[in-house]
Write a protein that holds these residues in place. Structure first.
Motif, mmCIF file in Angstrom:
data_model
loop_
_atom_site.group_PDB
_atom_site.id
_atom_site.type_symbol
_atom_site.label_atom_id
_atom_site.label_comp_id
_atom_site.label_asym_id
_atom_site.label_seq_id
_atom_site.Cartn_x
_atom_site.Cartn_y
_atom_site.Cartn_z
ATOM 1 N N LEU A 1 0.574 -1.093 -0.104
ATOM 2 C CA LEU A 1 0.217 0.085 0.047
ATOM 3 C C LEU A 1 0.901 1.200 -0.100
ATOM 4 C CD1 LEU A 1 -2.601 1.337 -0.092
ATOM 5 C CD2 LEU A 1 -2.910 0.957 2.521
ATOM 6 N N LEU A 2 1.840 1.230 0.684
ATOM 7 C CA LEU A 2 2.837 2.473 0.790
ATOM 8 C C LEU A 2 3.415 2.677 -0.614
ATOM 9 C CD1 LEU A 2 4.774 2.059 4.087
ATOM 10 C CD2 LEU A 2 3.166 3.749 3.541
ATOM 11 N N LEU A 3 3.851 1.643 -1.468
ATOM 12 C CA LEU A 3 4.182 1.855 -2.462
ATOM 13 C C LEU A 3 3.344 2.332 -3.724
ATOM 14 C CD1 LEU A 3 6.391 -1.476 -3.020
ATOM 15 C CD2 LEU A 3 7.234 0.694 -2.489
ATOM 16 N N VAL A 4 1.932 2.069 -3.532
ATOM 17 C CA VAL A 4 1.168 2.473 -4.498
ATOM 18 C C VAL A 4 0.382 3.690 -4.148
ATOM 19 C CG1 VAL A 4 0.705 0.117 -5.581
ATOM 20 C CG2 VAL A 4 -0.963 0.992 -3.801
ATOM 21 N N VAL B 1 -1.262 6.539 4.684
ATOM 22 C CA VAL B 1 0.138 6.348 5.351
ATOM 23 C C VAL B 1 0.001 5.331 6.633
ATOM 24 C CG1 VAL B 1 2.021 7.208 6.354
ATOM 25 C CG2 VAL B 1 1.165 8.293 4.248
ATOM 26 N N VAL B 2 -1.082 6.015 7.581
ATOM 27 C CA VAL B 2 -1.406 5.462 8.640
ATOM 28 C C VAL B 2 -2.196 3.969 8.294
ATOM 29 C CG1 VAL B 2 -2.881 5.751 10.832
ATOM 30 C CG2 VAL B 2 -1.865 7.882 9.571
ATOM 31 N N ALA C 1 -5.918 14.288 0.619
ATOM 32 C CA ALA C 1 -6.312 13.679 1.957
ATOM 33 C C ALA C 1 -6.092 12.317 1.768
ATOM 34 C CB ALA C 1 -7.757 14.149 2.324
ATOM 35 N N ILE C 2 -6.717 11.623 0.745
ATOM 36 C CA ILE C 2 -6.676 10.094 0.560
ATOM 37 C C ILE C 2 -5.099 9.840 0.653
ATOM 38 C CG2 ILE C 2 -6.639 8.171 -0.896
ATOM 39 C CD1 ILE C 2 -9.295 9.700 -2.248
#
Length: 451
Positions: A325-328, A351-352, A345-346
């Motif tokens: 998820l961090l990568l995309v 990140v969290v 905002a998304i």
């Protein structure tokens, strides 16, 4: 069912892989629905966020129809009574029909009032009410799908729900695209696609249950006493689910109070979180079926060793999903909306979400183990306590909304969504702590066909 480590690995994989594909199918098409509606504008997407929260609450508050049924059916199967397993499944399905009819009528009748509880803007409220009035027609089908899926999982069959899910959600996506943009029905088109798909899935899974009943010479007729007993048995899981839904609802309510941009961003980030949840829940689904069957057969040591193995898998899966998820993350917002403020905002909220995935993997697997063990009373108490601990945290974000958004900038909106997800991570941390304290004991392991 082999008690060796290799046998346990094979058994869990046999159940988890089809469950993973089936579970991922649903959020994928929820993401598709969000993308389809998101092209209509910010207000429809925000309205979908509110309507989805109401609709998912109305359906998922009865998730015990799947989870409780899986546990009961698996225990009966482990104890050597397939006819008893099928009978329990039929009782749960009749309960789903009754609850679905009542819930459908209430949601349709009070659609605008229910949507209005979130404090969304007038434009978003209109969209949400329209979606709810139509989608309420699909609630009976949704609950029957829950119950019959639980039966098949308890019978150690996760492949049939996979086939039905893929067919149903593919139909949903195609119909939504045609109705919304092809026929110009707007957000109502997305709701009609859901109604048709869910009803078709219920009919298909109901046919599978009827075939199992014929094989085991079990009647399909409703038995009022047993249906009532199934309802009573589901009360602890109902309480647990109500507390969980309250957490999700109050989070959506806080997001709505922050404005349309944070609410639209929360709709997308929560949909992504749901997608990851369903992916991690594959092992939890296997845990329900495997744990129930081991305990029904009296194999306590096997249940314990399988639990340790599945927890490791859950945490590792969370690490992998979080990194992915961090990568995309930089591109996710653009898949759902052209609005740059919502996209920013998304990205902040994700990140969290990504960093919390290992914790989620642990929580969901242990939750599945305890559900499979029939430890519903403890789960009800623990989730209620977690809700009480979470409320002051999330309400602090609500109280600080004006401070977070004081300059009306995009940066302020990003901060608001980020802090909302940080608050939610506190909820998951408290939940995980309580789960760890329970699963490390032996009090949840009770052997036999009935807990």
């Amino acid at each position: 069912m082999s008690a060796s480590p290799e046998g346990q690995h094979r058994e869990v994989l046999r159940l988890a892989v089809p469950a993973f594909l089936a579970l991922v199918a649903e959020p994928i098409f929820l993401l598709v629905d969000s993308a389809i509606v998101g092209r209509l504008g910010v207000a429809p997407l925000a309205g979908l966020g509110v309507a989805s929260a109401v609709l998912l609450t109305a359906a998922n508050v009865f998730v015990f129809l799947a989870y409780g049924t899986t546990s009961v059916v698996a225990r009966q199967l482990g104890a050597g009574s397939r006819s008893g397993a099928v009978t329990a499944g039929i009782d749960g399905t009749w309960l789903a029909v009754l609850l679905g009819a009542v819930t459908s009528a209430l949601v349709a009748l009070f659609a605008r009032d229910l949507a209005g509880l979130f404090g969304a803007s007038a434009a978003a409220l209109d969209q949400a009410a329209t979606y709810l009035r139509v989608s309420a027609l699909g609630l009976p089908g949704m609950l029957v799908v829950l119950a019959t899926t639980g039966v098949l999982r308890g019978l150690q069959d996760t492949r049939t729900p996979l086939v039905v899910s893929v067919a149903g959600f593919t139909t949903n996506g195609l119909l939504s695209l045609w109705f919304v943009h092809g026929l110009g029905w707007g957000i109502a088109g997305s709701a009609w696609g859901t109604v048709i798909a869910q009803t078709g899935m219920a009919l298909a899974l109901g046919a599978m249950l009827a075939r199992e009943a014929a094989r085991t010479a079990v009647t399909l007729r409703a038995h009022p006493g047993r249906v009532l007993a199934a309802a009573r048995g589901g009360v602890p899981l109902l309480v647990r689910t109500l507390a969980l839904r309250a957490v999700l609802l109050v989070t959506t309510w806080v997001a709505a109070g922050l404005g349309d941009v944070p609410l639209a961003a929360y709709q997308v980030t929560s949909t992504v979180w749901s997608f990851l949840t369903f992916a991690l829940d594959a092992v939890a689904i296997a845990a329900q079926a495997v744990t129930g069957r081991w305990l029904g057969a009296g194999e306590l040591a096997a249940a314990r060793s399988a639990t340790r193995m599945m927890v490791r898998w859950g945490v590792l899966g969370g690490v992998v999903l979080g990194i992915g998820l961090l990568l995309v993350r930089p591109w996710v917002g653009g898949w759902f909306t052209p609005d740059e403020a919502v996209q920013a905002a998304i990205a902040g909220g994700l990140v969290v979400v990504a960093l919390g995935q290992p914790l989620s993997g642990f929580v969901f697997v242990v939750d599945g183990v305890l559900i499979g063990a029939g430890d519903g009373r403890w789960l009800a108490g623990a989730m209620s306590a977690t809700l009480l601990a979470y409320l002051p945290v999330v309400l602090l974000v609500h109280a600080g909304g004006d401070w977070l958004l004081d300059d009306g900038s995009t940066r302020g909106q990003v901060n608001a969504v980020t802090w909302l997800w940080l608050a939610f991570t506190v909820f998951m941390s408290v939940r995980g702590t309580l789960m760890w304290m329970r699963v490390r004991t032996d009090r949840w392991m009770v052997a036999g066909a009935v807990r």
